[in-house]
Design an enzyme around this catalytic site. Sequence first.
Site, PDB file in Angstrom:
ATOM      1  N   TRP A  20       6.310  -1.410  11.296  1.00  0.00           N
ATOM      2  CA  TRP A  20       5.084  -0.640  11.088  1.00  0.00           C
ATOM      3  C   TRP A  20       4.099  -1.370  10.181  1.00  0.00           C
ATOM      4  CZ3 TRP A  20      10.020   1.318  10.105  1.00  0.00           C
ATOM      5  CH2 TRP A  20      10.462   1.224   8.788  1.00  0.00           C
ATOM      6  N   ARG A  21       4.542  -2.483   9.572  1.00  0.00           N
ATOM      7  CA  ARG A  21       3.619  -3.279   8.763  1.00  0.00           C
ATOM      8  C   ARG A  21       2.893  -4.340   9.591  1.00  0.00           C
ATOM      9  NH1 ARG A  21       7.487  -4.105   3.435  1.00  0.00           N
ATOM     10  NH2 ARG A  21       7.018  -2.083   2.480  1.00  0.00           N
ATOM     11  N   GLU A  33       5.794   7.070   8.931  1.00  0.00           N
ATOM     12  CA  GLU A  33       5.713   7.837   7.695  1.00  0.00           C
ATOM     13  C   GLU A  33       6.450   9.168   7.812  1.00  0.00           C
ATOM     14  OE1 GLU A  33       4.754   6.857   4.843  1.00  0.00           O
ATOM     15  OE2 GLU A  33       3.975   4.927   5.519  1.00  0.00           O
ATOM     16  N   TYR A  78      16.398  17.196   8.103  1.00  0.00           N
ATOM     17  CA  TYR A  78      15.065  17.780   7.910  1.00  0.00           C
ATOM     18  C   TYR A  78      14.363  17.915   9.266  1.00  0.00           C
ATOM     19  CZ  TYR A  78      15.891  16.580   3.003  1.00  0.00           C
ATOM     20  OH  TYR A  78      16.420  16.473   1.746  1.00  0.00           O
ATOM     21  N   TYR A 116       0.278  12.623   0.960  1.00  0.00           N
ATOM     22  CA  TYR A 116       0.897  11.305   0.994  1.00  0.00           C
ATOM     23  C   TYR A 116       0.744  10.651   2.371  1.00  0.00           C
ATOM     24  CZ  TYR A 116       4.384   7.730   1.616  1.00  0.00           C
ATOM     25  OH  TYR A 116       4.996   6.549   1.940  1.00  0.00           O
ATOM     26  N   ASP A 134       4.215   8.446  -3.889  1.00  0.00           N
ATOM     27  CA  ASP A 134       5.563   8.906  -3.543  1.00  0.00           C
ATOM     28  C   ASP A 134       6.462   8.654  -4.744  1.00  0.00           C
ATOM     29  OD1 ASP A 134       5.999   6.164  -3.561  1.00  0.00           O
ATOM     30  OD2 ASP A 134       6.908   6.092  -1.555  1.00  0.00           O
ATOM     31  N   CYS A 188      11.466  -2.194  -9.231  1.00  0.00           N
ATOM     32  CA  CYS A 188      11.473  -1.140 -10.254  1.00  0.00           C
ATOM     33  C   CYS A 188      12.270   0.057  -9.736  1.00  0.00           C
ATOM     34  CB  CYS A 188      10.039  -0.744 -10.591  1.00  0.00           C
ATOM     35  SG  CYS A 188       9.871   0.247 -12.094  1.00  0.00           S
ATOM     36  N   CYS A 195      14.850  -5.890 -15.381  1.00  0.00           N
ATOM     37  CA  CYS A 195      13.570  -6.070 -16.062  1.00  0.00           C
ATOM     38  C   CYS A 195      13.348  -7.516 -16.521  1.00  0.00           C
ATOM     39  CB  CYS A 195      13.474  -5.130 -17.262  1.00  0.00           C
ATOM     40  SG  CYS A 195      13.460  -3.373 -16.819  1.00  0.00           S
TER      41      CYS A 195
END
Length: 342
Positions: A20-21, A33, A78, A116, A134, A188, A195
């Site tokens: 999808w990119r 999405e 869902y 979103y 998100d 992250c 880190c």
Amino acid sequence: MAFYKRLIQWYLLNKRDLPWRNTTDPYAIWLSEIILQQTRVAQGLPYFVSFIDAFPTVFDLAAADEDQVLKLWQGLGYYSRARNLHKTAKFIAQDLGGVFPDSYAGLLKLGGVGPYTAAAIASFSYDEAVPVVDGNVYRVLARHFGIENDIAHSSARVIFTEFAASLMPENEAANANQAIMEFGALQCVPRNPDCQKCVMQSTCVAFKVGKVNELPVKSKKKPVKIRHFNYLLIRDNLDKIALRKRTAKDIWQNLYEFPLIETNSAVNIDDLTPMVLEIREDASVYETADYDVVHKLSHQHLHIKFWDVRVNGILNNGIATEDLHKYALPTALLNYVEKNWK
């Protein structure tokens, strides 16, 4: 500006190659999405490929039977997402001539499309300068800028969206949004991020003050509801089995299931038999061979037990067990079918 510039530089070097990119087609981006809501990329990717193969355009999806859509969605959970996906595809195909709205405001008017998803389509398809927010974005912004607003509160989306918008670089909305989400997914991460190897370390507030594992702030989840499902494997003299569509506005709406008796607590065969006899007076009830399962949903834990039930004569609309795989079943039932009737 500098914040997103560094994220975009990192993204261009580290991004995953996801289908999808490689497109600005709003249909493909919308589909991805919806599939990725509450779903990890690794789990959602094969579903995206299957949907694009089965329904290359929004017209193909709109023309599909709902059972076909739910069957293809099977296992993703869902299921309201799949029903809304199908309903919205029909609206776009029939009322909009197959053309997606080309703005954030217009996309928000589509069924099943919230802030979103609208922001994602608007920025990825049309490069509209609207930020996506998100879980990954909450985490990156909260840690980097030391934002301590509780992300479980309804006000958090407005606060984080406005803050992200104030940093958004002109003419790079698509890359900026992709970059911050990818950074949250790969670098992250929620627990124990590395880190020491982070390109944003020098300006990260959470790293400086030792709050990496405390941010973002999120209040406790709602208590989990416990439900007890007793599925009746009702079979007739031809070994056909009873199956029905779950039509109530509850979990698994419009999926297929075996006849169900829901109880307030676990029951034994003596408790259950009178309930079954109220449904079929000619029924004989037997315990299955030790197959109880706890199926965990986001806010519900389903304690599921299967019971063998034999009846005399022939069931109306009975299904051969070898044909059960043709129906869209909830994962908990599909697992039982695959274990016992391959």
